[in-house]
Design an enzyme around this catalytic site. Structure first.
Site, PDB file in Angstrom:
ATOM      1  N   GLU A  40      -4.648   3.471   6.334  1.00  0.00           N
ATOM      2  CA  GLU A  40      -4.387   3.265   4.905  1.00  0.00           C
ATOM      3  C   GLU A  40      -5.043   4.413   4.118  1.00  0.00           C
ATOM      4  O   GLU A  40      -4.524   4.896   3.112  1.00  0.00           O
ATOM      5  CB  GLU A  40      -4.980   1.918   4.455  1.00  0.00           C
ATOM      6  CG  GLU A  40      -4.895   1.676   2.967  1.00  0.00           C
ATOM      7  CD  GLU A  40      -5.523   0.351   2.525  1.00  0.00           C
ATOM      8  OE1 GLU A  40      -5.317  -0.682   3.193  1.00  0.00           O
ATOM      9  OE2 GLU A  40      -6.228   0.363   1.508  1.00  0.00           O
TER      10      GLU A  40
ATOM     11  N   SER B  72     -10.789  -0.723   3.611  1.00  0.00           N
ATOM     12  CA  SER B  72      -9.967  -0.932   4.811  1.00  0.00           C
ATOM     13  C   SER B  72      -9.440   0.414   5.298  1.00  0.00           C
ATOM     14  O   SER B  72      -8.754   1.113   4.550  1.00  0.00           O
ATOM     15  CB  SER B  72      -8.762  -1.814   4.495  1.00  0.00           C
ATOM     16  OG  SER B  72      -9.204  -3.034   3.988  1.00  0.00           O
TER      17      SER B  72
ATOM     18  N   ARG C 171       0.839  -1.216   0.000  1.00  0.00           N
ATOM     19  CA  ARG C 171       0.000   0.000   0.000  1.00  0.00           C
ATOM     20  C   ARG C 171       0.868   1.259   0.000  1.00  0.00           C
ATOM     21  O   ARG C 171       0.529   2.253   0.639  1.00  0.00           O
ATOM     22  CB  ARG C 171      -0.975   0.015   1.185  1.00  0.00           C
ATOM     23  CG  ARG C 171      -1.927  -1.141   1.236  1.00  0.00           C
ATOM     24  CD  ARG C 171      -2.890  -1.176   0.046  1.00  0.00           C
ATOM     25  NE  ARG C 171      -3.688  -2.382   0.102  1.00  0.00           N
ATOM     26  CZ  ARG C 171      -3.334  -3.527  -0.493  1.00  0.00           C
ATOM     27  NH1 ARG C 171      -2.213  -3.595  -1.198  1.00  0.00           N
ATOM     28  NH2 ARG C 171      -4.098  -4.586  -0.403  1.00  0.00           N
TER      29      ARG C 171
END
Ligand SMILES: Cc1cc2nc3c(=O)[nH]c(=O)nc-3n(C[C@H](O)[C@H](O)[C@H](O)COP(=O)(O)OP(=O)(O)OC[C@H]3O[C@@H](n4cnc5c(N)ncnc54)[C@H](O)[C@@H]3O)c2cc1C
Length: 339
Positions: free
Chosen positions: A335, A239, A164
């Site tokens: 995130e 998420s 990520r």
């Protein structure tokens, strides 16, 4: 060129959390030429780049010129034995692009079906799902330098992809606007990957033993629809946290206290722990604080039940981080881009 700059523009329909926040100025751009003109004419203005708004939490109005990248188009740029190079402009919807590649029998993106957002944003956090990441098929992207308005090509190495992560979240942050992305996809001997999550189980349900690209995509779509809230029905950004990667030594100490904790060995020295498990164990799954909450089936997903503000969702995220830290000694990181 018919370019209109809107003022005091509501971003509620431009972020999947459905948060009400205003842009001081807003413009949608449809070509690289338009983008260059906007950048030249607004050189001294603060700028903010917006794709599909599916990876951001707006905690305040944006005191900047919001540039919504809406460049469309896709084409095959090269073909070789067994492989094809496809270029997509940044404003194409990712899932529609994935479905298009599957319809052409181009393999490599099927496990990332139904991820919201635009193609141009996929390199920013090296999106991934079900055992695949964008870096596995990524060749290069073009990006416009906001200062000089020059187009620069970023190779896979230059993007410095991680979990990520990419250069666009680090040194190149706020300096470039990605305008197009090139992927190398298979045309024969597809590398069908059904090993992750419930894909095999989903295929078995339909008695499929030799799945096609479309079968894998359909399985991923069905699993995602059963697990994740649809942002059109319940505001969310997928998420909210990354799965923390901790040192083996730290992991062993925590694991001794919580032997049931799931984990994934990343390297000889590092272990990844599912943030969702930590949050669930910390007692947050399904909790609601006013209109901000944690999804009932997915502790990793924070949700807006209607009129939550970005600040309210941020406060819940901070509460979760502090509790997980005090209970497990593990720091979990967002995130989602908190704006
Ligand atoms: C229900 C749901 C499920 C999700 N599942 C996943 C998943 O499985 N895997 C995964 O990796 N992600 C997932 N996400 C997160 C999200 O879909 C991805 O991160 C997606 O790539 C974001 O794209 P976007 O266009 O909406 O980005 P935006 O939210 O518009 O932007 C994200 C960031 O990138 C910057 N940016 C946007 N466009 C550009 C550009 N052209 N050039 C440079 N910078 C730019 C923005 O300024 C911002 O900082 C999920 C989100 C939701 C809502």
């Amino acid at each position: 060129m018919n370019m209109i700059i809107e003022h005091n523009f509501s971003l509620k329909n431009y972020n999947t959390f459905g948060i009400e926040a205003k842009a001081r100025q807003f413009i949608a751009v449809h070509s690289i030429d338009e983008l260059k003109v906007v950048l030249q004419q607004n050189q001294h203005q603060k700028k903010f780049i917006l794709g599909g708004g599916s990876n951001m939490l707006l905690t305040q109005d944006i005191d900047a010129l919001v540039i919504h990248v809406d460049l469309k188009g896709k084409k095959i740029i090269k073909e070789e034995d067994g492989a094809v190079w496809v270029e997509s402009m940044a404003g194409e919807n990712w899932h529609e692009f994935v479905l298009w590649t599957i319809a052409q029998n181009f393999g490599g993106l099927e496990n990332m079906s139904l991820i919201p957002g635009n193609v141009g944003t996929t390199p920013v956090q090296n999106i991934g799902a079900y055992g695949t990441e964008i870096k596995d098929t990524f060749v290069s992207c073009e990006a416009l330098d906001i200062q000089t308005q020059e187009l620069k090509t970023f190779t896979k190495e230059a993007c410095r992809f991680g979990y990520r992560e990419s250069i666009f979240k680090q040194e190149a942050k706020d300096q470039f606007i990605i305008t197009s992305v090139v992927f190398k996809l298979t045309t024969t001997n597809h590398n069908i990957n059904t090993s992750y999550g419930d894909i095999l189980k989903e295929l078995e349900k339909h008695h499929i033993s030799t799945p096609t690209l479309r079968d894998v995509s359909n399985a991923v779509i069905a699993i995602r629809q059963s697990k994740l809230p649809d942002p059109k029905e319940l505001g969310n950004s997928g998420s909210f946290f990354k799965n923390p990667i901790i040192s083996k030594a730290a992991f062993e100490k925590i694991h001794a206290l919580h032997p049931e904790m799931p984990f994934y060995v990343v390297s000889e020295t590092e272990v990844k722990v599912p943030a969702g498990w930590l949050i669930e164990r910390a007692g947050f799954k399904g909790k609601r604080f006013g209109d901000a909450g944690i999804h009932k089936n997915q502790a990793l997903v924070l949700v807006n039940y209607g009129n939550a503000t970005g600040q309210e969702i941020l406060a819940v995220s901070k509460d979760i981080q502090a509790t997980v830290l005090s209970e497990f000694g593990i720091a979990i990181e967002a995130e989602v881009n908190v704006i």
